[in-house]
Scaffold this motif. Structure first.
Motif, PDB file in Angstrom:
ATOM      1  N   LEU A  50      11.251  -7.988  -8.365  1.00 27.13           N
ATOM      2  CA  LEU A  50      12.311  -8.249  -7.386  1.00 27.13           C
ATOM      3  C   LEU A  50      12.507  -9.733  -7.102  1.00 27.13           C
ATOM      4  N   PHE A  51      11.711 -10.562  -7.766  1.00 25.90           N
ATOM      5  CA  PHE A  51      11.779 -12.009  -7.568  1.00 25.90           C
ATOM      6  C   PHE A  51      11.515 -12.401  -6.118  1.00 25.90           C
ATOM      7  N   ILE A  52      10.495 -11.766  -5.536  1.00 26.32           N
ATOM      8  CA  ILE A  52      10.047 -12.110  -4.194  1.00 26.32           C
ATOM      9  C   ILE A  52       8.556 -12.419  -4.272  1.00 26.32           C
ATOM     10  N   THR A  53       8.004 -12.960  -3.211  1.00 24.17           N
ATOM     11  CA  THR A  53       6.580 -13.290  -3.222  1.00 24.17           C
ATOM     12  C   THR A  53       5.742 -12.044  -2.997  1.00 24.17           C
ATOM     13  N   GLN A  54       4.495 -12.105  -3.455  1.00 25.78           N
ATOM     14  CA  GLN A  54       3.576 -10.984  -3.254  1.00 25.78           C
ATOM     15  C   GLN A  54       3.349 -10.717  -1.775  1.00 25.78           C
ATOM     16  N   PRO A  55       3.164 -11.750  -0.920  1.00 18.86           N
ATOM     17  CA  PRO A  55       2.989 -11.458   0.509  1.00 18.86           C
ATOM     18  C   PRO A  55       4.209 -10.774   1.131  1.00 18.86           C
ATOM     19  N   ALA A  56       5.397 -11.138   0.683  1.00 20.90           N
ATOM     20  CA  ALA A  56       6.609 -10.494   1.206  1.00 20.90           C
ATOM     21  C   ALA A  56       6.651  -9.024   0.810  1.00 20.90           C
ATOM     22  N   ALA A  57       6.279  -8.723  -0.423  1.00 24.56           N
ATOM     23  CA  ALA A  57       6.247  -7.328  -0.876  1.00 24.56           C
ATOM     24  C   ALA A  57       5.189  -6.542  -0.116  1.00 24.56           C
ATOM     25  N   SER A  58       4.041  -7.140   0.083  1.00 26.05           N
ATOM     26  CA  SER A  58       2.961  -6.485   0.814  1.00 26.05           C
ATOM     27  C   SER A  58       3.380  -6.178   2.251  1.00 26.05           C
ATOM     28  N   GLN A  59       4.046  -7.133   2.884  1.00 30.31           N
ATOM     29  CA  GLN A  59       4.526  -6.933   4.257  1.00 30.31           C
ATOM     30  C   GLN A  59       5.575  -5.826   4.313  1.00 30.31           C
ATOM     31  N   ALA A  60       6.456  -5.776   3.315  1.00 39.39           N
ATOM     32  CA  ALA A  60       7.489  -4.743   3.280  1.00 39.39           C
ATOM     33  C   ALA A  60       6.872  -3.357   3.158  1.00 39.39           C
ATOM     34  N   VAL A  61       5.873  -3.228   2.300  1.00 37.11           N
ATOM     35  CA  VAL A  61       5.188  -1.941   2.135  1.00 37.11           C
ATOM     36  C   VAL A  61       4.498  -1.557   3.440  1.00 37.11           C
ATOM     37  N   LYS A  62       3.834  -2.501   4.048  1.00 37.28           N
ATOM     38  CA  LYS A  62       3.140  -2.235   5.309  1.00 37.28           C
ATOM     39  C   LYS A  62       4.126  -1.806   6.396  1.00 37.28           C
ATOM     40  N   LYS A  63       5.265  -2.480   6.465  1.00 35.33           N
ATOM     41  CA  LYS A  63       6.284  -2.139   7.468  1.00 35.33           C
ATOM     42  C   LYS A  63       6.842  -0.731   7.232  1.00 35.33           C
ATOM     43  N   LEU A  64       7.095  -0.392   5.961  1.00 31.37           N
ATOM     44  CA  LEU A  64       7.602   0.949   5.660  1.00 31.37           C
ATOM     45  C   LEU A  64       6.563   1.996   6.016  1.00 31.37           C
ATOM     46  N   GLU A  65       5.296   1.736   5.704  1.00 29.03           N
ATOM     47  CA  GLU A  65       4.230   2.678   6.070  1.00 29.03           C
ATOM     48  C   GLU A  65       4.176   2.883   7.585  1.00 29.03           C
ATOM     49  N   GLN A  66       4.363   1.816   8.328  1.00 22.93           N
ATOM     50  CA  GLN A  66       4.360   1.937   9.783  1.00 22.93           C
ATOM     51  C   GLN A  66       5.564   2.750  10.260  1.00 22.93           C
ATOM     52  N   GLN A  67       6.721   2.525   9.655  1.00 19.83           N
ATOM     53  CA  GLN A  67       7.926   3.235  10.072  1.00 19.83           C
ATOM     54  C   GLN A  67       7.871   4.720   9.763  1.00 19.83           C
ATOM     55  N   VAL A  68       7.328   5.076   8.603  1.00 19.46           N
ATOM     56  CA  VAL A  68       7.280   6.500   8.250  1.00 19.46           C
ATOM     57  C   VAL A  68       6.025   7.181   8.781  1.00 19.46           C
ATOM     58  N   GLY A  69       5.045   6.382   9.199  1.00 22.39           N
ATOM     59  CA  GLY A  69       3.852   6.935   9.834  1.00 22.39           C
ATOM     60  C   GLY A  69       2.805   7.516   8.908  1.00 22.39           C
ATOM     61  N   VAL A  70       2.859   7.166   7.636  1.00 20.45           N
ATOM     62  CA  VAL A  70       1.856   7.638   6.684  1.00 20.45           C
ATOM     63  C   VAL A  70       1.510   6.515   5.721  1.00 20.45           C
ATOM     64  N   ARG A  71       0.349   6.641   5.119  1.00 22.93           N
ATOM     65  CA  ARG A  71      -0.066   5.699   4.084  1.00 22.93           C
ATOM     66  C   ARG A  71       0.595   6.119   2.773  1.00 22.93           C
ATOM     67  N   LEU A  72       1.254   5.174   2.116  1.00 21.43           N
ATOM     68  CA  LEU A  72       2.002   5.490   0.900  1.00 21.43           C
ATOM     69  C   LEU A  72       1.239   5.158  -0.372  1.00 21.43           C
ATOM     70  N   PHE A  73       0.320   4.216  -0.287  1.00 22.51           N
ATOM     71  CA  PHE A  73      -0.445   3.786  -1.454  1.00 22.51           C
ATOM     72  C   PHE A  73      -1.930   3.794  -1.156  1.00 22.51           C
ATOM     73  N   THR A  74      -2.703   4.050  -2.195  1.00 27.75           N
ATOM     74  CA  THR A  74      -4.139   3.808  -2.166  1.00 27.75           C
ATOM     75  C   THR A  74      -4.332   2.510  -2.926  1.00 27.75           C
ATOM     76  N   ARG A  75      -4.944   1.547  -2.274  1.00 28.77           N
ATOM     77  CA  ARG A  75      -5.129   0.239  -2.890  1.00 28.77           C
ATOM     78  C   ARG A  75      -6.478   0.170  -3.574  1.00 28.77           C
ATOM     79  N   GLY A  76      -6.490  -0.393  -4.762  1.00 31.15           N
ATOM     80  CA  GLY A  76      -7.727  -0.550  -5.509  1.00 31.15           C
ATOM     81  C   GLY A  76      -7.781  -1.909  -6.174  1.00 31.15           C
ATOM     82  N   LYS A  77      -8.857  -2.164  -6.870  1.00 31.24           N
ATOM     83  CA  LYS A  77      -9.031  -3.454  -7.544  1.00 31.24           C
ATOM     84  C   LYS A  77      -8.013  -3.663  -8.663  1.00 31.24           C
ATOM     85  N   ARG A  78      -7.545  -2.591  -9.243  1.00 30.23           N
ATOM     86  CA  ARG A  78      -6.617  -2.696 -10.375  1.00 30.23           C
ATOM     87  C   ARG A  78      -5.193  -2.339 -10.014  1.00 30.23           C
ATOM     88  N   GLY A  79      -4.855  -2.423  -8.746  1.00 29.38           N
ATOM     89  CA  GLY A  79      -3.489  -2.144  -8.334  1.00 29.38           C
ATOM     90  C   GLY A  79      -3.423  -1.061  -7.280  1.00 29.38           C
TER      91      GLY A  79
END
Length: 76
Positions: free
Chosen positions: A27-56
Motif C-alpha cells: 500500500l506504500f505506507i509505513t509499517q507503523p501506520a499499517a500496524s496502527q490501522a490493524v490495531k484500530k480495526l481490531e478495537q472497532q470490531v472488538g476481536v483479535r484478527l491476527f495471531t502475530r508470530g516471528k514469521r509474520g
C-alpha cells in the motif's frame, strides 16, 4: 461500529501478504501506520484478527471470516 474503508484495505493487504510490513509495502505506507490501522480495526470490531508470530501474521477464525467479506467488498 462503522470503520473507515482504509482500515479494511490495510487489513486485507496485511492478510494477503502474511505480514504487517508486507501489507504496508503493498500500500506504500509505513509499517507503523499499517500496524496502527490493524490495531484500530481490531478495537472497532472488538476481536483479535491476527495471531502475530516471528514469521509474520496469520488470521484468527474471526479474521478469516472478516477477510472473506472484506475482500469481496473491496473487489466489488
Amino acid at each position: 461500529m462503522a470503520a473507515d474503508l482504509e482500515l479494511y484495505k490495510v487489513f486485507a493487504a496485511v492478510a494477503e501478504a502474511g505480514s504487517v510490513s508486507g501489507g504496508a509495502a503493498r500500500l506504500f505506507i509505513t509499517q507503523p501506520a499499517a500496524s496502527q490501522a490493524v490495531k484500530k480495526l481490531e478495537q472497532q470490531v472488538g476481536v483479535r484478527l491476527f495471531t502475530r508470530g516471528k514469521r509474520g501474521v496469520t488470521l484468527t477464525q474471526e479474521g478469516q471470516l472478516l477477510y472473506r467479506h472484506a475482500a469481496a467488498a473491496l473487489e466489488a
